[in-house]
Design an enzyme around this catalytic site. Sequence first.
Site, PDB file in Angstrom:
ATOM      1  N   ASP A  80     -34.955  63.099  51.196  1.00  0.00           N
ATOM      2  CA  ASP A  80     -35.466  61.937  50.475  1.00  0.00           C
ATOM      3  C   ASP A  80     -34.809  60.693  51.048  1.00  0.00           C
ATOM      4  O   ASP A  80     -33.627  60.700  51.403  1.00  0.00           O
ATOM      5  CB  ASP A  80     -35.236  62.052  48.966  1.00  0.00           C
ATOM      6  CG  ASP A  80     -33.766  62.168  48.577  1.00  0.00           C
ATOM      7  OD1 ASP A  80     -33.110  61.121  48.411  1.00  0.00           O
ATOM      8  OD2 ASP A  80     -33.273  63.314  48.437  1.00  0.00           O
ATOM      9  N   ASP A 169     -37.481  59.347  38.848  1.00  0.00           N
ATOM     10  CA  ASP A 169     -36.038  59.463  39.082  1.00  0.00           C
ATOM     11  C   ASP A 169     -35.296  58.933  37.867  1.00  0.00           C
ATOM     12  O   ASP A 169     -35.210  57.724  37.650  1.00  0.00           O
ATOM     13  CB  ASP A 169     -35.677  58.669  40.349  1.00  0.00           C
ATOM     14  CG  ASP A 169     -34.195  58.725  40.685  1.00  0.00           C
ATOM     15  OD1 ASP A 169     -33.425  59.366  39.949  1.00  0.00           O
ATOM     16  OD2 ASP A 169     -33.798  58.103  41.695  1.00  0.00           O
ATOM     17  N   GLU A 171     -31.691  58.787  36.207  1.00  0.00           N
ATOM     18  CA  GLU A 171     -30.262  59.011  36.430  1.00  0.00           C
ATOM     19  C   GLU A 171     -29.447  57.905  35.803  1.00  0.00           C
ATOM     20  O   GLU A 171     -29.977  57.039  35.102  1.00  0.00           O
ATOM     21  CB  GLU A 171     -29.960  59.165  37.917  1.00  0.00           C
ATOM     22  CG  GLU A 171     -30.383  57.995  38.795  1.00  0.00           C
ATOM     23  CD  GLU A 171     -30.123  58.289  40.273  1.00  0.00           C
ATOM     24  OE1 GLU A 171     -28.970  58.085  40.697  1.00  0.00           O
ATOM     25  OE2 GLU A 171     -31.061  58.722  40.977  1.00  0.00           O
TER      26      GLU A 171
END
Length: 281
Positions: A80, A169, A171
């Site tokens: 990634d 994503d 986080e």
Amino acid sequence: MPEHHSGRARRIPPTLAAGLISLLAVLALLVTLPGTATAGGVKRPVHPDRDWMGVTIRAHEDGAGPSAAAQLTASVEGVDVSSHNGSVSWSSLWNSGVRFAYAKATEGTSYTNPYFTQQYNGSYDRGMIRGAYHFALPDNSSGTSQANYFADHGGGWSRDGRTLPGVLDMEYNPYGDTCYDMSASELVRWIGDFVDQYRYRTGRDAVIYTSTTWWKKCTGNNGGFGSVNPLWIPRYSSSAGELPYGWDFHTIWQYTDSGPTVGDHNRFNGSLSRLQALANG
């Protein structure tokens, strides 16, 4: 003879007054720049070019350990990348065995990766299966609006056999409070709004990238997504370890952020034909 002072306040010289006015104008501008709090208290990103998948994981978790690459020879290797990787040599990655790639497309509702086209199309042109991901800022705007922004700026999907579903994503907040100053129920609702809207826009269920530690802390270890949304788990150790509640297995494992080639390195949990099936939907 000593100087006598009256009670009258002294006048500020015109040049000094002008300087103070200029300074105040600069300070007023600074508090409205991206990354500072606006009058409404909404935080805006100041360094989206330094926010990539897993950037906050190592700083908050102790999972850093020996690379597990040698133990995963049956899985498909992937990377990634984001703007901090710049223009990527996809031929070199292909020659090293990489067969799929995800590129950061967006963050919040105001940032797009300036290298996205080179990364997203470059990996595809070299023969890889590719996908896009969105770096979530739940305290910045709604899940629905961020899903729309993602879908409009590279996060779409097509049934061409080599485009993977988009990734959300989730986080640690790189700009402040770990859980974005939101309760577990608020974050679960935000994630639900994002994945629902992404499915509405693309017809695909978004992959969720998150660590078990963050998921437990910030969603209360909610189990409502595991039966629908594939899991991408980051853990820089010898195994993927414990999974968040609701997921019986991981789909992708980010096993290191310091591989021998550019980007974070990942393994798909299955054969190349299964990765192609995920792309096909």
